[in-house]
Design an enzyme around this catalytic site. Structure first.
Site, short mmCIF file in Angstrom:
data_model
loop_
_atom_site.label_atom_id
_atom_site.label_comp_id
_atom_site.label_asym_id
_atom_site.label_seq_id
_atom_site.Cartn_x
_atom_site.Cartn_y
_atom_site.Cartn_z
N ARG A 46 30.48 1.11 15.35
CA ARG A 46 30.19 2.53 15.55
C ARG A 46 29.11 2.67 16.63
O ARG A 46 29.15 3.54 17.47
CB ARG A 46 29.75 3.22 14.25
CG ARG A 46 29.27 4.64 14.51
CD ARG A 46 29.09 5.54 13.29
NE ARG A 46 28.82 4.87 12.04
CZ ARG A 46 27.64 4.34 11.70
NH1 ARG A 46 26.60 4.43 12.50
NH2 ARG A 46 27.50 3.74 10.54
N TYR A 98 38.29 27.03 26.96
CA TYR A 98 39.23 26.34 26.08
C TYR A 98 39.08 26.88 24.64
O TYR A 98 37.97 26.96 24.12
CB TYR A 98 38.95 24.84 26.13
CG TYR A 98 39.80 24.03 25.20
CD1 TYR A 98 41.16 23.89 25.43
CD2 TYR A 98 39.26 23.42 24.08
CE1 TYR A 98 41.96 23.16 24.56
CE2 TYR A 98 40.06 22.68 23.22
CZ TYR A 98 41.40 22.56 23.46
OH TYR A 98 42.19 21.84 22.61
N ASP A 170 32.32 21.39 31.55
CA ASP A 170 33.56 20.80 31.07
C ASP A 170 34.44 20.58 32.30
O ASP A 170 34.97 21.52 32.87
CB ASP A 170 34.22 21.76 30.06
CG ASP A 170 35.53 21.20 29.48
OD1 ASP A 170 36.12 20.30 30.11
OD2 ASP A 170 35.96 21.69 28.41
N LYS A 195 43.16 14.13 28.53
CA LYS A 195 43.94 14.75 29.60
C LYS A 195 44.07 13.81 30.80
O LYS A 195 44.68 12.78 30.68
CB LYS A 195 43.30 16.10 29.94
CG LYS A 195 42.89 16.93 28.71
CD LYS A 195 44.05 17.38 27.84
CE LYS A 195 43.62 17.92 26.48
NZ LYS A 195 42.62 18.98 26.50
C1 LIG Z 1 41.71 19.60 25.53
C2 LIG Z 1 40.46 20.21 26.00
C3 LIG Z 1 39.28 20.11 25.25
C4 LIG Z 1 39.23 19.44 23.89
O1 LIG Z 1 39.47 18.09 23.97
P1 LIG Z 1 40.18 17.24 22.79
O2 LIG Z 1 40.27 15.88 23.37
O3 LIG Z 1 41.50 17.88 22.52
O4 LIG Z 1 39.28 17.32 21.60
C5 LIG Z 1 38.13 20.67 25.79
N1 LIG Z 1 38.14 21.31 26.98
C6 LIG Z 1 39.26 21.42 27.71
C7 LIG Z 1 39.22 22.14 29.02
C8 LIG Z 1 40.46 20.88 27.25
O5 LIG Z 1 41.59 21.03 27.98
#
Ligand SMILES: *Cc1c(COP(=O)(O)O)cnc(C)c1O
Length: 381
Positions: A46, A98, A170, A195
């Site tokens: 962890r 998001y 983000d 992503k």
């Molecule tokens: C998918 C996404 C998230 C969240 O990420 P997860 O890996 O699904 O927890 C946050 N911000 C954006 C812009 C996203 O596309």
């Protein structure tokens, strides 16, 4: 090193015990100690795991940052950022964001006494009205999801510095290939690694990158103390994905350009949101802070009917109807009922997220085939 070289080499080195060129999957929970406290830097997975360490160093290098910190999902990473703060603290967040982030902020952290202001960020000078002595951070997403607005990172960094608050970005939609927020003065970069970084729709993971040592140690503390860490198999898959990030992003951007132009000229399409268009309201900012414009596109239909949008998505064959984005295969999604269903309708419509809005994650297939797929689906309405 330039980006393509970093994607392949940064953070990784041949395994010293065997010479294996690929970082092994250290599928272990614990590590043997010679004597209490006498170990090789690894005690419990962890806290640290060598596969994760390699990945964290790789992602940090791609973002021109010093410290990479990985989590078991993007939301796990955001969760750690908000846990830097205390009840009574305030965060200014973009209002076009998001859906899962909005849910985490409002349904979880508001219960713990953190206050959020959801505001448009196209005019940074207007944000001062939300700042007081409890304000701790600005949260930005750019390009925004799904409206593809571009927020001026340099201006936001100047605003945050002036008020002595953190700027977190983000960067999921851009990926580190298209945009590096730390270079423009932000303090924290966040990725849903799920992503573009992973890129193959086979992993859920999150990451943070920071330069400041003290901020990094507070986030590493939270990573270990709260425990939302990724497993070594997933870290390996992302290390593998990253090796082609630059190649994939070039093709995502090329295909994005082709598809956006095609949609723009289609008689059944009302609006196309893509920052590469010269008439996109934030195109000049996008040009300054992004290397290219990527493969994320949203569009609306003439007549704005929900049933038309549904029909198009049901009939698309190459664009699979699914949540998520950033994989090699093209996807389509319906923000109003899928990713953004947790945002109230009146909040959604304020930012243009109407019922016929379809979001595309344009993959790296042949652009001609993607165009033909859209043509046949639009012909059915
Ligand atoms: C998918 C996404 C998230 C969240 O990420 P997860 O890996 O699904 O927890 C946050 N911000 C954006 C812009 C996203 O596309």
């Amino acid at each position: 090193m330039k980006f393509g070289t970093k994607a392949i080499h940064a953070g990784v080195s041949p395994d010293p015990s065997t010479g294996a060129i690929m970082t092994p999957i250290f599928q272990t929970s614990t590590y043997v100690q010679k004597s209490p406290g006498d170990h090789l830097g690894y005690e419990y997975s962890r806290t640290h795991n060598p596969t994760r360490t390699a990945l964290q160093n790789s992602i940090a290098a791609l973002e021109n940052g010093k410290h990479g910190i990985c989590f078991s999902s993007g939301l796990g990473a955001i969760d750690a950022v908000v846990k830097l703060f205390n009840p009574g603290d305030e965060i200014i967040s973009t209002n076009d964001l998001y859906g899962g982030t909005y849910r985490l902020f409002t349904k979880v952290f508001e219960r713990y006494g953190i206050k959020f202001h959801f505001v448009p960020m196209n005019e940074p000078e207007k944000l001062s009205q939300y700042v007081n002595e409890r304000t701790k951070m600005v949260w930005v997403e750019t390009p925004t999801n799904p409206m593809m607005n571009i927020i001026d990172l340099k201006a936001m960094a100047a605003f945050s510095k002036k008020h002595g608050i953190l700027l977190a970005v983000d960067n999921t939609f851009a990926s580190p290939y298209l945009q590096n927020p730390l270079d423009f003065g932000s303090d924290i970069v966040m990725h849903s690694v799920t992503k573009y970084l992973g890129g193959h729709s086979d992993v859920v993971m999150g990451a943070l990158v920071v330069n400041d040592d003290e901020l990094a140690s507070r986030l590493v503390f939270l990573q270990n103390a709260c425990g939302a860490t990724p497993g070594p198999q997933d870290c390996f898959l992302v290390l593998r994905g990253i090796k082609t990030l630059h190649l994939r992003m070039e093709r995502h951007s090329q295909n994005g350009k082709t598809i956006a132009a095609y949609l723009k000229n289609h008689p059944k399409v009302a609006k196309v949101y893509w920052p590469g268009f010269e008439d996109h309201p934030n195109h000049e900012i996008a040009k300054k802070q992004m290397k290219d414009y990527g493969g994320m596109i949203s569009f609306t239909l003439v007549g704005n009917k929900l049933e038309d949008a549904k029909k198009v998505m049901e009939n698309l064959e190459l664009f699979a109807l699914a949540e998520s984005l950033g994989g090699v295969e093209s996807l389509c999604g319906h923000p109003a009922t899928m990713t953004h269903a947790s945002i109230p309708k009146e909040e959604r419509e304020k930012v243009g997220l109407v019922d016929s809005l379809i979001r595309l994650s344009v993959g790296v297939e042949d652009a001609e085939d993607l165009k033909n797929d859209i043509a046949q689906a639009l012909a059915k309405i």
